[in-house]
Design a protein around this motif. Structure first.
Motif, short mmCIF file in Angstrom:
data_model
loop_
_atom_site.label_atom_id
_atom_site.label_comp_id
_atom_site.label_asym_id
_atom_site.label_seq_id
_atom_site.Cartn_x
_atom_site.Cartn_y
_atom_site.Cartn_z
N ALA A 173 11.29 -6.74 7.00
CA ALA A 173 10.82 -7.58 8.10
C ALA A 173 11.90 -7.86 9.15
N PRO A 174 13.15 -8.16 8.74
CA PRO A 174 14.15 -8.45 9.78
C PRO A 174 14.34 -7.33 10.80
N THR A 175 14.24 -6.08 10.34
CA THR A 175 14.40 -4.96 11.27
C THR A 175 13.08 -4.33 11.66
N ASN A 176 11.97 -4.86 11.10
CA ASN A 176 10.64 -4.32 11.36
C ASN A 176 10.63 -2.81 11.15
N SER A 177 11.13 -2.40 9.97
CA SER A 177 11.24 -0.98 9.66
C SER A 177 10.75 -0.71 8.25
N VAL A 178 10.31 0.52 8.03
CA VAL A 178 10.02 1.02 6.68
C VAL A 178 11.24 1.80 6.21
N ILE A 179 11.79 1.37 5.05
CA ILE A 179 12.99 2.00 4.53
C ILE A 179 12.63 2.72 3.23
N PHE A 180 13.00 4.01 3.18
CA PHE A 180 12.71 4.82 1.99
C PHE A 180 13.90 4.78 1.04
N THR A 181 13.58 4.54 -0.22
CA THR A 181 14.60 4.73 -1.25
C THR A 181 14.62 6.18 -1.70
N ALA A 182 13.44 6.81 -1.66
CA ALA A 182 13.33 8.25 -1.92
C ALA A 182 13.05 8.91 -0.58
N VAL A 183 14.08 9.45 0.03
CA VAL A 183 13.98 9.98 1.39
C VAL A 183 13.02 11.16 1.41
N PRO A 184 12.05 11.14 2.34
CA PRO A 184 11.12 12.27 2.43
C PRO A 184 11.86 13.57 2.70
N ALA A 185 11.28 14.63 2.22
CA ALA A 185 11.91 15.94 2.38
C ALA A 185 11.94 16.34 3.84
N PRO A 186 12.92 17.17 4.20
CA PRO A 186 13.00 17.63 5.58
C PRO A 186 11.69 18.28 6.01
N GLY A 187 11.27 17.90 7.23
CA GLY A 187 10.04 18.44 7.79
C GLY A 187 8.79 17.73 7.36
N ALA A 188 8.90 16.72 6.48
CA ALA A 188 7.72 16.00 6.00
C ALA A 188 7.10 15.20 7.14
N LYS A 189 5.76 15.12 7.14
CA LYS A 189 5.02 14.34 8.11
C LYS A 189 4.82 12.94 7.56
N VAL A 190 5.41 11.96 8.17
CA VAL A 190 5.34 10.58 7.72
C VAL A 190 4.43 9.81 8.66
N ALA A 191 3.42 9.11 8.09
CA ALA A 191 2.50 8.29 8.88
C ALA A 191 2.52 6.88 8.31
N ILE A 192 2.77 5.89 9.16
CA ILE A 192 2.83 4.49 8.75
C ILE A 192 1.74 3.76 9.52
N THR A 193 0.76 3.23 8.78
CA THR A 193 -0.37 2.54 9.38
C THR A 193 -0.33 1.07 8.98
N TYR A 194 -0.69 0.17 9.93
CA TYR A 194 -0.67 -1.27 9.66
C TYR A 194 -1.59 -1.99 10.63
N ARG A 195 -1.98 -3.20 10.19
CA ARG A 195 -2.81 -4.06 11.04
C ARG A 195 -1.89 -5.02 11.78
N ARG A 196 -2.05 -5.05 13.07
CA ARG A 196 -1.20 -5.94 13.85
C ARG A 196 -1.43 -7.38 13.43
N SER A 197 -0.35 -8.10 13.35
CA SER A 197 -0.41 -9.47 12.84
C SER A 197 -1.10 -10.39 13.84
N CYS A 198 -2.06 -11.19 13.37
CA CYS A 198 -2.67 -12.20 14.23
C CYS A 198 -1.66 -13.27 14.59
N ALA A 199 -0.83 -13.64 13.63
CA ALA A 199 0.14 -14.70 13.86
C ALA A 199 1.12 -14.30 14.94
N ALA A 200 1.42 -13.03 14.98
CA ALA A 200 2.37 -12.55 15.97
C ALA A 200 1.76 -12.51 17.36
N ARG A 201 0.45 -12.59 17.42
CA ARG A 201 -0.21 -12.50 18.71
C ARG A 201 -0.62 -13.87 19.21
#
Length: 984
Positions: free
Chosen positions: A956-984
Motif C-alpha cells: 500500500a505505501p508504494t501502491n505496487s504489486v511486489i513479487f517474491t517469485a519473479v515472473p519469468a522473462p517475457g511473461a505477460k502480467v495483468a493486475i486487475t482491481y476495483r478502484r477504491s470508493c474511499a479514495a474517491r
C-alpha cells in the motif's frame, strides 16, 4: 503747362524789367550767352540717359542775376539744373554751368528749348535749342527659367542666361537674385555690345540643405522694368547614398556563407565619381564577393550600382564591419555601409506540416495544434515568425483558420509555440487550405502547411441548456464562485457545438475556468458541462453577462445563457465557501457534507429559505437538516448547520448552487456544490516482464561537424559497456544509427551521406549492422559502427530512434523507400527483450515533436508502466557547460528522467563510467509493478500469462504489486482491481 509757364514768366519779366528800369540805366545792361548755343543729344536708348553741360556767360557791362531755368518740350524727356547751389549772379565776364539730361520716353526725334530767365533788360529770356532721338534698345533674355537640379551642399554649379542685343546701341543688363536663399547665388551686371549676344553667368553655391526659395530679377536695360526668371534649385546633404545603410545578413550557420548586395545611388542631378571601396576589417567574416565592381566609376544622375558582399561567419555570435565607398565630394568623402551578421542560425522545426481532419459534421469546429520550435543551438540566434497567411481558396470561402498570433513572434533557441488551426466547414464536401508561414530561419524561410477535411450534413441540432440562467446569487466582495452549464443533445442525430465562450464578461468579473471550448460533437443523448466563474470585486455591485453556444441549426445558430451575480457584504458567513466532492461513483455515493452559517453581524438576521437552485443536473444535490419553522431568526453570533448530499448518479461533472435567503441581502447567499460521477470501476494494468538476459540496445550518435572531440571518447568507452554485458551473460542486440535524417554530403561514411533516417549504420553494410554478444569481435565492431563521421547539420535523435524502431524499417530487411539494398532493421527488436536507447550528442535534440510524444511512444512499445522496459540514457550537454557543447540538453534530460534513465555531461573526459552504469541498470530483473490507481482492499487479482499467479503481495505505501517469485522473462502480467470508493 508750357504756355501757362510762359505767361507767368512774361508777367514776371515785365515786373523785373520795370524794377530794373527804375534802378539802373539801360546803357549799363548785362548780356547773357550760352555755349554751346544749341545741343543735339543724338540717339539715346529709351529709359537710358545722356547728360551735357551748357555754360552761361555774362558778356555785358552790368551784373546779371539768373533766376530760373527750364526746358520747354516733351514732358519728362529733358531736365536742366544748375551745377551749384547759387545764388546765380554773374558779374561781367563770369560764367555759370548748367547740366542738361536727356532721357527719351518715346522712340523718334524729340526737340525742346532750354529757357534761362535773368534780369537782363534787353534779353531777359535766353533760349537754347535742344534735340535728341529716342531709340528702343534693350537686351532680350532667355530662357525664362533655370533649373540647377539637386547638388550636394558645399559644391558649385553655374548656369547661363542668353542676352541678345539686336539694336545699334550698347545695353547694360542689371540682374539681382531675390528670395530667402539669395545669399547662395552669385551674379554680376554686364554690358551687351550693339547687335551682339552675351552669356550672363549665375552660380549656385549652396551651404544649407533643402529646396531654395529664390527668383532672378533682370533689368534688360538701364531703367527698364525687371524681367523675372524662375529659378529651381535644391541642395542635398549627400549625393551618394547607400540603400540600405545597413546590410544585415541575419543569422548564418558557422559552416555556411551568405551573399547580399549593397546598393549605392546617386540622388543628385550631377555625375559623381566613386573612387574606391574599402572595408575597415574589424571582423574578417565579411568580404567583397565576386563579381567585384571596378573603381573608379562614375555614377550618372539617379544611377544605382549593386556591390555584393559575403558573410562567412568565423565565430558564433554577432559580427560587424564597415564598408566605405570613397566619393569625390568635399562634404561627404565617404558613404558608409554597416555590415552586420550573426554566427549561428535559427533552425525551424514544424509539426505537423500536413493534417487531414477527416470526416467532420457540417457546422463543427475541429482543431489541430501546430508546434513551431526554434530547434537551433542555444547560441544560434532567435527565430522570428514573420507572417502567417492563408492562401485563397478558389472553390469558395476559406474553411480553415488559426488562432491569432502576435506577429512578429520571436522564439529563443529551444523555445516553441503551439498554433491552433481550426477546420470550420460551412459547406458539404472536401476542403483544402494552405497556411503559409514565413520566418527568418536559414534556408527554410517559408513553409506551406497543408490541411484537408471533408464535411457531412446532418439534421439541425436539438440542444437543451440547463440552467436557462446562471444565477450566482450573492457572493461576498473579494470571493469567487463556480457554477456550471449543461449542454445535452435531445435530438436523434449528432449535434456539432462550437465556440462555447463568454459573449459578455460583465466587465471582467465572469470567466470560464477551463477556457472556451472550440468545438465538440454530441451524439444523441450525450451531454457535457462547462464551468462559469464569478470573481466578486472588492467594491461589490450588481453584474450581468452572457455565455454563448453556437450549434448547427440554421434557424437558431446562436444560444445565449444570461449570467447574473450580486456582490455585497453579508451578515451570514458560510463555512466552507464551496463544497467539492471530487470524483465519486454511482455505486458508492460520497459521504454527506456540512455547511455552517454564522451571523457575524451585531444585529439579528432572519433566514427565510435554504434550497438547492437550478444547476446542470437537478436532483443530484439535496439539502437537509434545515431549522424549522421558517423563517427563523439568528441572533448575533448564532449559527446553524445544514447537511448536503451528492447522489453521483449522473455521470460527468455536476454543479448546482446552494442558496440561503436572508433579510440583509437582496439576492440569496451562494455556496457552490461541485461533484463528478465516474463510470470507471475496475481497471487492469498490464505488463510484459523484463527479460534479464535479453536487451536490445540502440546507440543514436550525433554525426554533425562539431563532434570532433566527443567521438574518440565514445570509441574509447565502448569496451566498458561490452565487458559489463558479457559479464552478465546478456543476450544482446546492439545497433547504431545517427541523428541525421536527410542526406547532406558525401563526406560521411556508411553510404547514406549522413542521412541514415533511422537506418542502422553503416547503411551500405560495409560492416555488420546488428551486433550480438556471440560475435568474437563485438568490441571492435561496435567501435567501428559508432564512428559515424561528422557532416550533418541538425541533431534529431528522438526522430531517428522512432524511425529506426517503426515500420517499414523495423519489420523489413530492406527499406522499400530507398534504392540501397538490405538497409532495413529487421530482427533487431524483440518483444521479450528490454529496450535501451543511448543518445550521444554535443547539442540538444531538435526533433519535430515534443518530448512527451517520443517517451509515450517508446513506453507503449514496451509497456507504459514498466520504466525499465524502455529506458533512455544520454551523453549530452548539461547545466555544467563547456566550450565544445552547444547549450544545455534539456530535451534529453527530460526524456531520461521520464524513463528512469540518466544523463551524463558530454564534457566529461571519460564516458566509460556512464556506459558501465547503463549496462548494470538495464540488465536487472523487475520485481515491482506500480499500479496506476488505488485499489479497494481485497480487490487486487494478478495473472501471469493468463493464469492466476502466486507469490506476490500488494504494498500500500508504494501502491505496487511486489513479487517474491519473479515472473519469468517475457511473461505477460495483468493486475486487475476495483478502484477504491474511499479514495474517491
Amino acid at each position: 503747362m508750357t504756355w501757362r509757364r510762359s505767361l507767368w514768366a512774361f508777367a514776371v519779366f515785365g515786373l523785373v524789367v520795370g524794377c530794373a528800369d527804375r534802378e539802373r540805366s539801360t546803357l549799363a545792361d548785362g548780356r547773357l550767352t550760352a555755349t554751346p548755343g544749341g545741343m543735339d543729344f543724338q540717339r539715346v536708348a529709351l529709359h537710358d540717359a545722356r547728360e551735357t553741360e551748357i555754360s552761361l556767360r555774362n558778356v555785358g557791362r552790368a551784373r546779371i542775376n539768373v533766376s530760373e531755368v527750364w526746358v520747354e518740350g516733351p514732358e519728362g524727356a529733358y531736365l536742366a539744373t544748375f551745377t551749384d547751389e547759387g545764388p546765380h549772379s554773374l558779374v561781367p565776364g563770369s560764367a555759370r554751368a548748367l547740366r542738361v539730361r536727356y532721357t527719351p520716353t518715346n522712340e523718334g526725334g524729340q526737340d525742346a528749348v532750354l529757357v534761362v530767365r535773368s534780369d537782363a533788360q534787353l534779353e531777359p529770356l535766353l533760349r537754347v535749342p535742344l534735340s535728341g532721338k529716342g531709340v528702343a534698345a534693350w537686351a532680350r533674355v532667355s530662357p525664362g527659367a533655370l533649373d540647377f537640379g539637386r547638388i550636394e551642399a558645399d559644391s558649385t554649379k553655374t548656369l547661363t542666361l542668353s542676352l541678345d542685343n539686336p539694336t545699334e546701341l550698347p545695353v547694360e543688363v542689371m540682374p539681382r537674385v531675390v528670395g530667402a536663399d539669395r545669399d547662395e547665388f552669385v551674379v554680376s551686371p554686364m554690358s551687351v555690345a550693339p547687335r551682339s549676344r552675351a552669356e550672363l553667368a549665375l552660380t549656385f553655391r549652396p551651404t544649407r540643405v533643402g529646396r531654395k526659395q529664390v527668383a532672378l530679377a533682370v533689368s534688360p536695360c538701364r531703367g527698364c522694368a525687371d524681367l523675372s526668371v524662375k529659378l529651381s534649385a535644391e541642395s542635398l546633404e549627400q549625393a551618394v547614398v547607400a540603400e540600405p545603410p545597413v546590410v544585415d545578413f541575419a543569422a548564418v550557420p558557422v559552416d555556411r556563407d551568405d551573399i547580399r548586395e549593397s546598393r549605392i545611388r546617386n540622388v543628385s542631378t550631377e555625375p559623381v565619381t566613386v573612387t574606391g571601396l574599402t572595408l575597415d576589417g574589424t571582423d574578417a567574416s565579411f568580404s567583397q564577393a565576386p563579381p567585384q565592381v571596378g573603381f573608379p566609376l562614375v555614377l550618372q544622375p539617379g544611377e544605382v550600382r549593386a556591390v555584393p558582399f559575403r558573410y562567412s561567419p568565423g565565430h558564433m555570435g554577432p559580427a560587424e564591419d564597415l564598408a566605405r565607398y570613397h566619393v569625390a565630394s568635399r562634404r561627404h568623402p565617404t558613404t558608409d555601409v554597416m555590415l552586420r551578421g550573426f554566427g549561428g542560425a535559427a533552425e525551424l522545426c514544424v509539426s505537423p506540416v500536413a493534417h487531414d481532419f477527416g470526416m467532420q459534421p457540417l457546422g463543427s469546429k475541429s482543431r489541430v495544434m501546430v508546434n513551431v520550435k526554434n530547434c537551433g543551438a542555444t547560441n544560434a540566434g532567435t527565430l522570428t515568425i514573420q507572417s502567417l497567411e492563408w492562401r485563397t481558396d478558389p472553390t469558395g470561402p476559406l474553411q480553415f483558420n488559426h488562432a491569432p498570433l502576435a506577429i512578429p513572434y520571436t522564439l529563443q533557441p529551444g523555445q516553441e509555440v503551439n498554433i491552433p488551426v481550426y477546420y470550420e466547414p460551412t459547406r458539404a464536401g472536401r476542403a483544402t487550405g494552405v497556411l503559409v508561414m514565413s520566418t527568418n530561419a536559414y534556408a527554410t524561410g517559408t513553409v506551406d502547411l497543408t490541411f484537408r477535411g471533408e464535411a457531412l450534413a446532418h439534421a439541425p441540432c436539438e440542444l437543451a441548456i440547463t440552467p436557462a440562467v446562471v444565477d450566482f446569487g450573492t457572493v461576498p466582495p473579494g470571493r469567487g464562485a463556480v457554477l456550471g452549464v449543461k449542454l445535452e443533445n435531445k435530438g436523434r442525430d449528432i449535434c456539432p457545438v462550437k465556440n462555447v465562450q463568454l459573449r459578455d464578461n460583465g466587465g471582467g468579473v465572469f470567466s470560464l475556468p477551463g477556457g472556451g471550448l472550440f468545438g465538440v460533437t454530441l451524439y444523441p443523448g450525450d451531454w457535457f458541462s462547462f464551468q462559469v466563474a464569478f470573481n466578486a470585486p472588492i467594491l461589490g455591485g450588481s453584474f450581468t453577462g452572457e455565455a454563448q453556444v453556437e450549434q448547427m441549426n440554421p434557424a437558431n445558430p446562436l444560444l445565449v445563457v444570461p449570467l447574473v451575480a450580486q456582490s455585497e457584504t453579508s451578515c451570514l458567513m458560510a463555512s466552507p465557501w464551496y463544497v467539492d466532492w471530487g470524483v465519486a461513483r454511482r455505486d458508492c455515493p460520497p459521504e454527506p457534507r456540512e455547511v455552517n452559517y454564522l451571523n457575524a453581524c451585531t444585529r439579528p438576521v432572519s433566514v427565510s429559505r435554504v434550497w438547492v437552485g437550478p444547476g446542470t443536473t437537478d436532483g443530484e444535490f439535496s439539502v437537509g437538516g434545515v431549522p424549522t419553522p421558517q423563517p427563523f431568526t439568528l441572533q448575533p453570533g448564532e449559527a446553524f448547520t445544514v447537511d448536503v448530499e451528492y447522489a453521483a448518479q449522473v455521470y460527468g461533472m455536476n454543479l448546482s448552487p446552494l442558496f440561503v435567503n436572508s433579510s440583509d441581502l437582496t439576492a440569496p447567499l451562494l455556496v457552490p456544490l461541485i461533484g463528478e460521477s465516474s463510470k470507471r470501476m475496475e481497471k487492469t494494468d498490464t505488463f510484459t516482464q523484463q527479460d534479464v538476459s535479453k536487451v536490445d540496445v540502440l546507440f543514436v550518435v550525433d554525426n554533425t561537424a562539431s563532434m570532433v572531440e566527443e567521438h574518440p571518447r565514445l570509441v574509447a568507452a565502448v569496451p566498458s559497456f561490452v565487458d559489463t554485458a558479457l559479464a552478465k551473460q546478456v543476450d544482446l542486440h546492439v545497433a547504431v544509427t545517427t541523428t541525421g535524417i536527410g542526406p547532406v554530403a558525401g563526406a560521411c561514411p556508411g553510404g547514406a551521406d549522413g542521412g541514415e533516417a533511422g537506418r542502422f549504420f553503416p547503411v551500405d553494410n560495409s560492416h555488420p549492422r546488428i551486433l550480438t554478444q556471440a560475435m568474437a569481435d563485438l568490441t571492435e565492431a561496435l567501435q567501428q559502427n559508432v564512428q559515424v563521421g561528422q557532416c550533418a547539420h541538425v541533431e534529431q535523435g528522438f526522430e531517428a530512434m522512432r524511425r529506426a524502431l517503426s515500420p517499414p524499417l523495423v519489420n523489413n530487411a530492406d527499406d522499400p523507400r530507398t534504392p540501397m539494398p538490405r538497409d532495413g532493421n529487421l530482427r533487431f527488436l524483440r518483444d521479450s527483450a528490454a529496450l535501451v536507447v543511448v543518445f550521444i550528442g554535443d547539442e540538444d535534440d531538435h526533433s519535430p515533436d515534443g518530448v512527451d510524444t517520443y517517451v509515450q511512444w517508446a513506453q507503449q512499445l514496451k509497456g507504459q508502466n514498466q520504466p525499465q522496459r524502455a529506458t533512455f540514457y544520454a551523453i549530452a550537454p548539461t547545466a555544467a557547460a563547456c566550450g565544445t557543447a552547444g547549450g544545455a540538453g534539456t530535451r534529453y534530460a527530460e526524456a531520461t528522467v521520464r524513463t528512469g534513465g540518466e544523463v551524463m555531461n558530454v564534457c566529461a573526459a571519460n564516458y566509460g563510467p556512464l556506459l558501465t552504469a547503463v549496462a548494470n541498470k538495464a540488465f536487472s530483473a523487475q520485481d515491482r509493478f506500480p499500479l496506476s490507481d488505488a485499489p479497494e482492499p481485497g480487490t487486487v487479482t494478478v495473472t501471469v500469462n493468463g493464469q492466476p499467479a502466486a507469490g506476490w503481495r500488494y504494498d500500500a505505501p508504494t501502491n505496487s504489486v511486489i513479487f517474491t517469485a519473479v515472473p519469468a522473462p517475457g511473461a505477460k502480467v495483468a493486475i486487475t482491481y476495483r478502484r477504491s470508493c474511499a479514495a474517491r
